[in-house]
Design an enzyme around this catalytic site. Sequence first.
Site, mmCIF file in Angstrom:
data_model
loop_
_atom_site.group_PDB
_atom_site.id
_atom_site.type_symbol
_atom_site.label_atom_id
_atom_site.label_comp_id
_atom_site.label_asym_id
_atom_site.label_seq_id
_atom_site.Cartn_x
_atom_site.Cartn_y
_atom_site.Cartn_z
ATOM 1 N N HIS D 57 0.827 -1.217 0.000
ATOM 2 C CA HIS D 57 0.000 0.000 0.000
ATOM 3 C C HIS D 57 0.859 1.264 0.000
ATOM 4 O O HIS D 57 0.380 2.342 0.305
ATOM 5 C CB HIS D 57 -0.902 0.024 1.235
ATOM 6 C CG HIS D 57 -1.727 -1.191 1.400
ATOM 7 N ND1 HIS D 57 -2.578 -1.631 0.417
ATOM 8 C CD2 HIS D 57 -1.820 -2.090 2.410
ATOM 9 C CE1 HIS D 57 -3.177 -2.743 0.826
ATOM 10 N NE2 HIS D 57 -2.717 -3.050 2.020
ATOM 11 N N HIS D 219 -6.858 -4.515 -1.284
ATOM 12 C CA HIS D 219 -6.097 -5.770 -1.340
ATOM 13 C C HIS D 219 -6.540 -6.594 -2.533
ATOM 14 O O HIS D 219 -6.444 -7.816 -2.522
ATOM 15 C CB HIS D 219 -6.319 -6.610 -0.082
ATOM 16 C CG HIS D 219 -6.053 -5.857 1.156
ATOM 17 N ND1 HIS D 219 -7.005 -5.112 1.799
ATOM 18 C CD2 HIS D 219 -4.915 -5.707 1.873
ATOM 19 C CE1 HIS D 219 -6.470 -4.544 2.861
ATOM 20 N NE2 HIS D 219 -5.218 -4.882 2.934
#
Lengths: 216, 216, 331, 331
Positions: D57, D219
């Site tokens: 991320h 995700h």
Amino acid sequence: MAVEQADVEFVVHVIAQTAVDNEKYFGDLDSVVGDGDFGYSLARGFEIVLADWDTLDRTDAGTFLQKIATIITSRIGGTSGPIWGTAFLRAGGVAKKSETLDGTVIVEILTAAIEGVKARGGAEVGEKTLLDAVVPMRDTIAILVAQGAGDQVVLDAAATTARTSAEATSVLQARRGRASYTGERSIGSPDAGAIAVAVIVEQIAEQWRQRATASA
Amino acid sequence: MAVEQADVEFVVHVIAQTAVDNEKYFGDLDSVVGDGDFGYSLARGFEIVLADWDTLDRTDAGTFLQKIATIITSRIGGTSGPIWGTAFLRAGGVAKKSETLDGTVIVEILTAAIEGVKARGGAEVGEKTLLDAVVPMRDTIAILVAQGAGDQVVLDAAATTARTSAEATSVLQARRGRASYTGERSIGSPDAGAIAVAVIVEQIAEQWRQRATASA
Amino acid sequence: MKKFMNDPKQFVPQMLKGIALANPDTLKYVPEYNLIMRSDAPRHDKVSIVQGSGSGHEPAHVMTVGKGMLDGACPGDIFAAPPMDYVYETTKLLASDKGVLLLVNNYTGDKMAFEMAQELSEADGIMVRTLFINDDVAVQDSTWTVGRRGVAGNFFVMKAVGAAAEAGADLDEVVRIGEKVNAVTRTMGIALTACTPPAKGAPLFDLGDDEIEIGVGIHGEPGRRRAKMASADDIVDELLGAVVGDLPYTAGDRVALMINGLGGTPISELYLLYGIAHEKLAAQGITVTRSYVGEYCTSLEMAGASLTLVKLDEEIDGLLDAPAEIAYRVF
Amino acid sequence: MKKFMNDPKQFVPQMLKGIALANPDTLKYVPEYNLIMRSDAPRHDKVSIVQGSGSGHEPAHVMTVGKGMLDGACPGDIFAAPPMDYVYETTKLLASDKGVLLLVNNYTGDKMAFEMAQELSEADGIMVRTLFINDDVAVQDSTWTVGRRGVAGNFFVMKAVGAAAEAGADLDEVVRIGEKVNAVTRTMGIALTACTPPAKGAPLFDLGDDEIEIGVGIHGEPGRRRAKMASADDIVDELLGAVVGDLPYTAGDRVALMINGLGGTPISELYLLYGIAHEKLAAQGITVTRSYVGEYCTSLEMAGASLTLVKLDEEIDGLLDAPAEIAYRVF
Ligand SMILES: Nc1ncnc2c1ncn2[C@@H]1O[C@H](COP(=O)(O)OP(=O)(O)O)[C@@H](O)[C@H]1O
Ligand SMILES: Nc1ncnc2c1ncn2[C@@H]1O[C@H](COP(=O)(O)OP(=O)(O)O)[C@@H](O)[C@H]1O
Ligand SMILES: [Mg+2]
Ligand SMILES: [Mg+2]
Ligand SMILES: [Mg+2]
Ligand SMILES: [Mg+2]
């Protein structure tokens, strides 16, 4: 049925080896509606179990299981680390307190692991998690143990129940874990954790048989 | 052969329309070893020419051509803006000074445009640019004009030479423009600018014929 | 092609409008010339710095307008040098008493547009200098070519001249600094995927699933050669080999190391490359004392990266250290 | 799969090493726990702020460690919450006299790891609080689910608690601020492509050439629904509809607007979206006074973007204005 500490070690070794061998398969299962890291997470933890195998503390079966729990907790991330770590920790706790490892104790161990997982992750049966394979399997084992069935019979039945129950998660809507975010789209494919449990228990049953044949 | 201002306007209109119609084709040619923006750049400039068509200053052919140059210079980016802008500017300069637009003047106009492009971009014939189509075409026109050939004969020959010369750039290695960065890999495909010139001159020859037929 | 856009022709204007709306206090947008300028420009106590070049390289250069960097940027459409008029009008708008410096990445189209604009502006009595940036070692430099391309290393030139101008340096001094930094800056890039210009709607070249393009340009121009995908270690070796050997950078040098993302590569991979390159340079006795990791000069959504080295001295350190406030910001 | 990496298992460690090498003065790297921490932490005059969450991320959260933001980040592997031990050991290492705040994006794995770590740390006598961030409106919140996910909006919580901690606020006050900002922050994302975790080597889902995924997680979790590719205008309408209607934000509100890139989308497209969203909000009477455009919380190389709104007041403005110095920087 009753088992020795060596049997526990054997079972743990099969679990670890199966997790490592199926890294890609378990990951693919998790990527259908999850995030695909399940296989990787399990494999990274259990490969340490295999690497450290010879040096693990074998004071007793309980200590051994708790040592496994420590490795998992320190090496496995994601949901699986706390879930599987807690399961081994609770399993070890019961084993430690038990003089023998007879069928009843095995059922108690499984139950403690299940309760640990429930407490840790807040899931119940029917929410499309590995509990949907483990709980029916534990129930099957409990019934057969009560009937005095032999170890291979118990294991084969456990494998069958785990497989059937795991496949049956397909029709469920996920209510826990990342898969739950997809809502109704989670319906139609089985839960990755449940299938992993089925594969592992099938391997345990199969290799238990092979070991018996080899040593016979 | 001799032409009127209306003929000059007709030719410019065909150039503009052809550039707009071939935006994608010219862009694809430029993306083989260039950066693919050639068709887009030309189309954005010449679509303004078409949009402003009725209001363009038509005092004389020279002024008209220079007005086109201004639009190109203010609207077309990349290498094509300065190159095509300079060509129209120089062409307009010669036209302005000339009383008539006979064959000799047409050749002078083309020569002035060529010299402008060479001065602006530093390219010579053989470096795989539009000059490799324009220069042989100008030479063909000069020969036929000297022989006193009629306009359609001149245009058809110009189109043929432009096409042949443009296709022949395939074997050249680019020494100018973005295509030159690829070195030997630029060999094997024709130059985008040269092919564009061929397509445009073919259109001019063809539509000149159609116009003659229609008005006959 | 999937891109966040409405109409390809509106891609650049709508992006520029977004930049202007996000920076209402500091920037002004002049739609006629694709111009993003400091709202306080021209300031007559400093040289004005202008960049042009095509769009599709963001943050270069429209997002690096601000105090300590550019006074204005007037890009052309995607991968196309700006029309000459944009540069000319921008130069007039930003004309400062101390002069205007035009920064140009060395490409044929840009060179012509900026040179024409310089001629016209000088005729108007504006003091103008043009500085060409050509840091790309992938391209052979020789008398019969257009010379090396300007790529991500242009950041360092821009930062240095911006700092010098902000400090009040005169035009000659600003040019000297720009030329000095350009002379010690070298870059090479590598592409993992092609990119798709909005108006074209298809990738500029085809790259196999296991292929990479070495020495790629920032406009999707194919590079030196195509190769098989390789490990990060091998890729860094390839890039360092070309870049270090070119100036050359030698043991004992202090350098700035930039890993620039080409648009589609996540910053995680850029830091991974950075760490490897930093250590490989150290092993050669070359010390990295300034690090730059992120996107500086991109090719739309191309996956890939370029590696830039700048040989440092105290003067350059001082200029790179100077504060700057630009639109491209994260926090 | 083409990525700049050597071995998938070394992806995260090599990235972290790169971050550490690029920031030798300000950051410390503890490889045992994937920990990137401020080199001056723990400082006993301030609450320590820790983030975990999975990797992939970036810049969240390892690149947002620094003065005014995080004291440490100890991510797990790609898209996996950190092992509990990482969080526990990090908490011990960063234990300050004023306490430790654990920031957790609301996911099952993260929640469990952080809660276990909190329990153990408290048993060691460390003052610890845990704050869950859950800004994603794509996910239905109800008693029988795990609740909303934490996505790019976590930036604002992190920035606000970081500023408060830096100013010396005590643990209760820092928690109050974090909860307050989380409560007025809403996000929704959209994917144009899937992403490929290094260890998996294949995309997490298949998306057709003309398909997009609306409400995607960070995700690679599929989103609310799949739709046909649409214009930027229509996409902004979809995102704004979901986000504005949720809090809801209403005419007269002053907001921060963030357009966050998911990794593979160039910043040009992000600014294009920003401009459109800014104007559409203005048309609803909602005034954007703070703008955030760039990559804050990505999903590897996924092409896509998320839109976040934060309802502002003077207190939040002050916290977002406060200076911060983080590793993710461009100039
Ligand atoms: N709350 C929970 N309790 C028990 N098991 C769970 C829970 N949430 C998810 N699981 C199991 O974990 C598996 C996914 O593990 P993993 O991929 O490590 O988690 P994550 O969702 O964090 O990526 C699921 O397939 C499911 O069987
Ligand atoms: N120096 C030059 N002189 C004349 N024509 C040139 C020169 N460089 C390039 N060209 C022509 O321009 C064409 C490409 O135009 P365009 O795509 O607008 O340029 P760019 O390379 O800036 O993208 C080439 O195909 C070639 O015919
Ligand atoms: Mg998972
Ligand atoms: Mg071109
Ligand atoms: Mg171009
Ligand atoms: Mg995960």
